[in-house]
Design an enzyme around this catalytic site. Structure first.
Site, short mmCIF file in Angstrom:
data_model
loop_
_atom_site.label_atom_id
_atom_site.label_comp_id
_atom_site.label_asym_id
_atom_site.label_seq_id
_atom_site.Cartn_x
_atom_site.Cartn_y
_atom_site.Cartn_z
CG ASP A 131 17.02 64.85 4.61
OD1 ASP A 131 15.82 64.53 4.75
OD2 ASP A 131 17.40 65.71 3.80
NE ARG A 179 14.39 66.70 3.37
CZ ARG A 179 14.96 67.81 2.91
NH1 ARG A 179 14.20 68.81 2.48
NH2 ARG A 179 16.27 67.93 2.90
#
Length: 362
Positions: free
Chosen positions: A294, A296
């Protein structure tokens, strides 16, 4: 008055340069390197770079692991580029599209002498430009002169390094009433970072009380799910269910964050989808591309909520890690509100992977 671009402005320019295949110059003290994103590298540009020195390929440790290349710098590998190999060979190392068709690309000679900080910065720049995390660097001793002579963006690492991890301040640049199917009392805010990055949006339902925990969702943009109705994920149903929940309660805030594909961008997300068609799950696909599970940055969501006047949230999420990240950013999560919708036969394996490998409560 000074018209000289700041380091933040130079970084924004550098990202655009890399997307067009234009080299940027990275310097650290007396050391320097020309850096170009492998994804945008042409044979002609490679020839020009070779005329200046010996190229070195920088790959993340995840991509190096797939290629069976030795990693001596913890999070990345520096690989010597043989004189006989061209741009197609470099593209094949950066892009896993043909890994199964051409599984053996080595052996590789991984470099281990000297620092890897310029290589690390080049990969970070490529990631932030939503390019494959692979960069070609040519060490040079006179980077500042090359930058001046050829009009290239010059990035001193002492200035650029901190900005690559720094969260840019956000400004609420526009807002307007937008009646929604889920709630007639809707208002959309557009937040823009000062570093020239992508806008993010806050959809405010009703008039949430700033003195109380607000029902909130941090929703990462998903073009395929939110717009096209893709059945490969549960994003579209989660978006609409979250807005409906806020409409039923009469108040809430949904942050629509432009972090497509868990932060890797739409093009790389499509590459990950292609790998999933070859039998890899969503996490494995990200790793083969060279990305983390991930990518983000949820500090963005916390920053926007604070700017809107909220200090506590009831978070609509199935991801406990998102709660921990919000708490780490100084935003108190008083309650996790489950959001279990959108499961279908075509995304069941995807959801199972999110539960098993990413800890989602599904």
């Amino acid at each position: 008055m000074s018209l000289t671009p700041t380091i933040v402005e130079k970084l924004t320019r550098a990202r655009a340069d890399l997307r067009m295949g234009v080299p940027v110059v990275l310097t650290d003290g007396g050391r320097g390197a020309l850096a170009v994103a492998v994804e945008a590298l042409t044979p002609e540009r490679l020839a020009d770079l070779r005329a200046l020195g010996t190229p070195e390929l920088a790959l993340t440790a995840w991509r190096a692991e797939t290629l069976k290349a030795r990693v001596y710098d913890n999070d990345l590998a520096r690989i010597a580029v043989p004189a006989a190999e061209g741009a197609d060979w470099l593209h094949a190392l950066a892009d896993p599209a043909d890994d199964l068709r051409v599984p053996l690309k080595g052996p590789f000679h991984s470099l281990r002498e000297g620092p890897a900080d310029l290589h690390r910065a080049a990969i970070a720049l490529a990631k932030s430009a939503h390019l494959l995390p692979a960069a070609l660097l040519v060490p040079v001793a006179d980077g500042w002169r090359l930058a001046a002579e050829h009009g290239l963006t010059l990035l001193p690492l002492a200035e650029a390094g901190p900005e690559l991890t720094h969260l840019s301040p956000y400004r609420d640049i526009a807002a307007a009433r937008v009646p929604l199917a889920a709630a007639a009392a809707g208002r959309v805010h557009v937040f823009r970072p000062e570093d020239g990055g992508e806008d993010h949006y806050a959809i405010e339902i009703g008039r949430p009380d700033r003195a109380k925990p607000v029902l909130a969702r941090l929703h990462s943009a998903c073009f395929t799910g939110d717009v096209l109705g893709s059945l490969k994920c549960d994003c579209g149903p989660q978006l609409h269910a979250a807005l409906a929940h806020m409409g039923e309660e009469g108040a809430g805030v949904l942050l629509y964050l432009n972090q497509e594909g868990r932060g890797i961008g739409l093009a790389n997300k499509m590459r990950a989808y292609s790998l999933q068609d070859q039998g890899f799950d969503t996490v494995e696909a990200n790793h083969r591309l060279g990305f983390e599970d991930d990518e983000r940055d949820f500090r963005i969501g916390a920053e926007i909520l604070r700017r809107m006047g909220f200090a506590e949230v009831r978070l609509l999420t199935n991801n406990p890690k998102k709660i921990a990240m919000m708490e780490g950013c100084g935003l108190h999560v008083t309650e996790r509100v489950p959001l279990k919708v959108g499961k279908n036969p075509l995304n069941a394996a995807y959801l199972a992977t999110k539960a098993a490998k990413s800890g989602h409560l599904l």
